[in-house]
Design a protein around this motif. Sequence first.
Motif, PDB file in Angstrom:
ATOM      1  N   PHE A  60      18.964  63.772  29.276  1.00  0.00           N
ATOM      2  CA  PHE A  60      19.497  63.322  30.560  1.00  0.00           C
ATOM      3  C   PHE A  60      18.982  64.203  31.696  1.00  0.00           C
ATOM      4  CE2 PHE A  60      22.893  63.117  33.800  1.00  0.00           C
ATOM      5  CZ  PHE A  60      22.986  61.744  33.974  1.00  0.00           C
ATOM      6  N   ALA A  61      19.003  65.517  31.477  1.00  0.00           N
ATOM      7  CA  ALA A  61      18.522  66.455  32.494  1.00  0.00           C
ATOM      8  C   ALA A  61      17.031  66.285  32.748  1.00  0.00           C
ATOM      9  CB  ALA A  61      18.828  67.889  32.058  1.00  0.00           C
ATOM     10  N   ALA A  62      16.270  66.060  31.686  1.00  0.00           N
ATOM     11  CA  ALA A  62      14.820  65.903  31.831  1.00  0.00           C
ATOM     12  C   ALA A  62      14.477  64.633  32.594  1.00  0.00           C
ATOM     13  CB  ALA A  62      14.159  65.897  30.454  1.00  0.00           C
ATOM     14  N   GLY A  63      15.165  63.539  32.295  1.00  0.00           N
ATOM     15  CA  GLY A  63      14.941  62.308  33.038  1.00  0.00           C
ATOM     16  C   GLY A  63      15.268  62.459  34.509  1.00  0.00           C
ATOM     17  N   SER A  64      16.317  63.210  34.803  1.00  0.00           N
ATOM     18  CA  SER A  64      16.687  63.471  36.198  1.00  0.00           C
ATOM     19  C   SER A  64      15.570  64.196  36.939  1.00  0.00           C
ATOM     20  CB  SER A  64      17.974  64.320  36.250  1.00  0.00           C
ATOM     21  OG  SER A  64      19.044  63.693  35.596  1.00  0.00           O
ATOM     22  N   ARG A  65      14.948  65.157  36.262  1.00  0.00           N
ATOM     23  CA  ARG A  65      13.880  65.921  36.900  1.00  0.00           C
ATOM     24  C   ARG A  65      12.695  65.037  37.251  1.00  0.00           C
ATOM     25  NH1 ARG A  65      14.555  69.165  32.606  1.00  0.00           N
ATOM     26  NH2 ARG A  65      12.384  68.996  31.981  1.00  0.00           N
ATOM     27  N   LEU A  66      12.387  64.083  36.373  1.00  0.00           N
ATOM     28  CA  LEU A  66      11.268  63.190  36.657  1.00  0.00           C
ATOM     29  C   LEU A  66      11.516  62.392  37.934  1.00  0.00           C
ATOM     30  CD1 LEU A  66      10.351  61.729  33.132  1.00  0.00           C
ATOM     31  CD2 LEU A  66       9.113  63.481  34.434  1.00  0.00           C
ATOM     32  N   ALA A  67      12.732  61.878  38.101  1.00  0.00           N
ATOM     33  CA  ALA A  67      13.047  61.083  39.286  1.00  0.00           C
ATOM     34  C   ALA A  67      13.051  61.933  40.552  1.00  0.00           C
ATOM     35  CB  ALA A  67      14.402  60.396  39.118  1.00  0.00           C
ATOM     36  N   VAL A  68      13.509  63.163  40.441  1.00  0.00           N
ATOM     37  CA  VAL A  68      13.489  64.064  41.604  1.00  0.00           C
ATOM     38  C   VAL A  68      12.052  64.331  42.035  1.00  0.00           C
ATOM     39  CG1 VAL A  68      13.908  66.454  42.315  1.00  0.00           C
ATOM     40  CG2 VAL A  68      15.726  65.131  41.224  1.00  0.00           C
ATOM     41  N   GLY A  69      11.180  64.575  41.071  1.00  0.00           N
ATOM     42  CA  GLY A  69       9.779  64.789  41.409  1.00  0.00           C
ATOM     43  C   GLY A  69       9.165  63.584  42.088  1.00  0.00           C
ATOM     44  N   ASP A  70       9.501  62.389  41.605  1.00  0.00           N
ATOM     45  CA  ASP A  70       8.985  61.157  42.209  1.00  0.00           C
ATOM     46  C   ASP A  70       9.514  60.984  43.628  1.00  0.00           C
ATOM     47  OD1 ASP A  70       7.710  58.362  41.874  1.00  0.00           O
ATOM     48  OD2 ASP A  70       9.766  57.892  42.479  1.00  0.00           O
ATOM     49  N   PHE A  71      10.808  61.258  43.824  1.00  0.00           N
ATOM     50  CA  PHE A  71      11.398  61.143  45.165  1.00  0.00           C
ATOM     51  C   PHE A  71      10.683  62.066  46.140  1.00  0.00           C
ATOM     52  CE2 PHE A  71      14.219  62.543  48.524  1.00  0.00           C
ATOM     53  CZ  PHE A  71      14.826  61.374  48.956  1.00  0.00           C
ATOM     54  N   ASN A  72      10.439  63.291  45.723  1.00  0.00           N
ATOM     55  CA  ASN A  72       9.812  64.266  46.617  1.00  0.00           C
ATOM     56  C   ASN A  72       8.397  63.865  47.007  1.00  0.00           C
ATOM     57  OD1 ASN A  72      12.128  65.789  46.658  1.00  0.00           O
ATOM     58  ND2 ASN A  72      11.429  67.244  45.112  1.00  0.00           N
ATOM     59  N   GLU A  73       7.663  63.281  46.062  1.00  0.00           N
ATOM     60  CA  GLU A  73       6.312  62.812  46.391  1.00  0.00           C
ATOM     61  C   GLU A  73       6.365  61.659  47.388  1.00  0.00           C
ATOM     62  OE1 GLU A  73       3.947  61.846  43.029  1.00  0.00           O
ATOM     63  OE2 GLU A  73       4.176  63.816  42.086  1.00  0.00           O
ATOM     64  N   LYS A 302       9.501  50.369  33.558  1.00  0.00           N
ATOM     65  CA  LYS A 302       8.063  50.617  33.741  1.00  0.00           C
ATOM     66  C   LYS A 302       7.842  51.895  34.545  1.00  0.00           C
ATOM     67  CE  LYS A 302       5.371  47.148  34.730  1.00  0.00           C
ATOM     68  NZ  LYS A 302       4.833  45.945  35.424  1.00  0.00           N
ATOM     69  N   GLU A 303       8.645  52.069  35.586  1.00  0.00           N
ATOM     70  CA  GLU A 303       8.509  53.267  36.430  1.00  0.00           C
ATOM     71  C   GLU A 303       8.839  54.526  35.638  1.00  0.00           C
ATOM     72  OE1 GLU A 303      10.904  55.146  40.212  1.00  0.00           O
ATOM     73  OE2 GLU A 303      10.473  52.989  40.268  1.00  0.00           O
ATOM     74  N   TYR A 304       9.929  54.469  34.872  1.00  0.00           N
ATOM     75  CA  TYR A 304      10.330  55.618  34.061  1.00  0.00           C
ATOM     76  C   TYR A 304       9.263  55.954  33.018  1.00  0.00           C
ATOM     77  CZ  TYR A 304      12.714  58.015  30.185  1.00  0.00           C
ATOM     78  OH  TYR A 304      13.048  58.880  29.166  1.00  0.00           O
ATOM     79  N   GLU A 321      18.597  57.004  31.665  1.00  0.00           N
ATOM     80  CA  GLU A 321      19.833  57.066  32.459  1.00  0.00           C
ATOM     81  C   GLU A 321      19.790  58.205  33.465  1.00  0.00           C
ATOM     82  OE1 GLU A 321      24.691  57.382  31.952  1.00  0.00           O
ATOM     83  OE2 GLU A 321      23.461  56.795  30.230  1.00  0.00           O
ATOM     84  N   GLY A 322      19.264  59.372  33.046  1.00  0.00           N
ATOM     85  CA  GLY A 322      19.122  60.484  33.987  1.00  0.00           C
ATOM     86  C   GLY A 322      18.166  60.137  35.115  1.00  0.00           C
ATOM     87  N   TYR A 323      17.100  59.422  34.775  1.00  0.00           N
ATOM     88  CA  TYR A 323      16.116  58.999  35.783  1.00  0.00           C
ATOM     89  C   TYR A 323      16.775  58.059  36.783  1.00  0.00           C
ATOM     90  CZ  TYR A 323      11.620  57.438  37.672  1.00  0.00           C
ATOM     91  OH  TYR A 323      10.565  57.162  38.514  1.00  0.00           O
ATOM     92  N   ILE A 324      17.523  57.078  36.301  1.00  0.00           N
ATOM     93  CA  ILE A 324      18.200  56.127  37.187  1.00  0.00           C
ATOM     94  C   ILE A 324      19.205  56.845  38.067  1.00  0.00           C
ATOM     95  CG2 ILE A 324      19.849  54.210  37.218  1.00  0.00           C
ATOM     96  CD1 ILE A 324      18.402  53.109  34.737  1.00  0.00           C
ATOM     97  N   ALA A 325      19.988  57.758  37.481  1.00  0.00           N
ATOM     98  CA  ALA A 325      21.004  58.476  38.255  1.00  0.00           C
ATOM     99  C   ALA A 325      20.386  59.247  39.413  1.00  0.00           C
ATOM    100  CB  ALA A 325      21.776  59.417  37.331  1.00  0.00           C
TER     101      ALA A 325
END
Length: 388
Positions: A60-73, A302-304, A321-325
């Motif tokens: 869950f934590a790892a998926g969250s990090r991926l989405a944060v990195g994408d948001f920042n880019e 697909k994005e995840y 789920e972490g990525y979506i959150a």
Amino acid sequence: MNSSRRKVMTACGAMLLGAGGGLPLSALAQSAKIAAGARVVLLGQSVPLTGAASEIGLAFAAGSRLAVGDFNERNAASGLQLKLLQLDDGYDAARAAANARTLLGADKADMLFGFVGTASSAAAATVAAQQGNLLFAPFAAADTLREASHPNVFHVRPGMIDEALKIVRQCATVGQTRVALVGDDDAMGRAGLAAVQQAITELKLPALVATAMVPVGGGDKLDAALKTVQQQTPQAIVLVSLSGTTANAIRKLRKSGYAGSFMAFSIVGIDPLYAELGKDIGGIVISQVVPSPRPSAIPIVKEYRAAVDTSDQTPSYEGLEGYIAAKVVGEAVRRAGRGFTTSSLQRVMTAMTDYDVGGFRVNLRPGLRDASRNIDLISISADGRVLR
């Protein structure tokens, strides 16, 4: 099912903890990329990177990090950036509460995010309320945290009642009227029991024929509890527990000759349960609250998966789920704007009652029951394939 995931995620946990469990290396890397003058929104997260639920917490934590990195880019030019501060609580509510106080106090987090575990989420909600702050996207929170009396808690995943309704309705559909429940005797297990009982009442179905709440780890008490359950000849047994209790219960019941169905909540975690049971996982039905992370035409999947392909992660339900959150919290922050306050961000989140996250619909408004949430029931084959 990737049998090497446990090793991969354990290595990832060492990276997350960094030096002494403080700011994770990933967050340090994020901070180096953030331009001067940017509004940095700090998400304070406490998760079990070690302990009983570590595989779930790590994913869950790892998926969250991926989405944060994408948001920042995507938002580099706007000057609005996210940063995750992830601390380990070992699946212990007292440590989660202490982490929450540290994150909002000394670390000045803008909100609490993605706490994992029913008791840990409740502790975080209490701390957030005491400090006039928000808790966003807890994993496996009791349905009591969804009531209007908790306006500072915002959920991305459906409630336990939503999963319970799906599970109980499925039992009724196939003619299973004698249903029992076995759960961990903790906040999560009791919340699951309450959800199942509520679902049975709402659907006007027969009451549970037996209930057994056992200490985590079980031992002799698990044996005695399962014997009592079997005496009531249930056609299906609902399991509300982490992978350890769930796997032990399934093994013992099958060994004793039980031939009925097993139904489990999403909180069990497919990967850790498969690691515990191996081929014995065949036929178990598990509810899921996000789409399958397998290759799909669903945009968010697909994005995840594209993000996973550029990382050292393996796709998983918990990672998705972490990525979506994290993606949803990023959207809320973007809508609130650089000058947001806790109050204005709370108003924005409350208004997000039908946000489509790439084919996954989210309703954030506290106290609003959303009966249309999609819950999948899946089963696992003996070789680890996910079946519908």
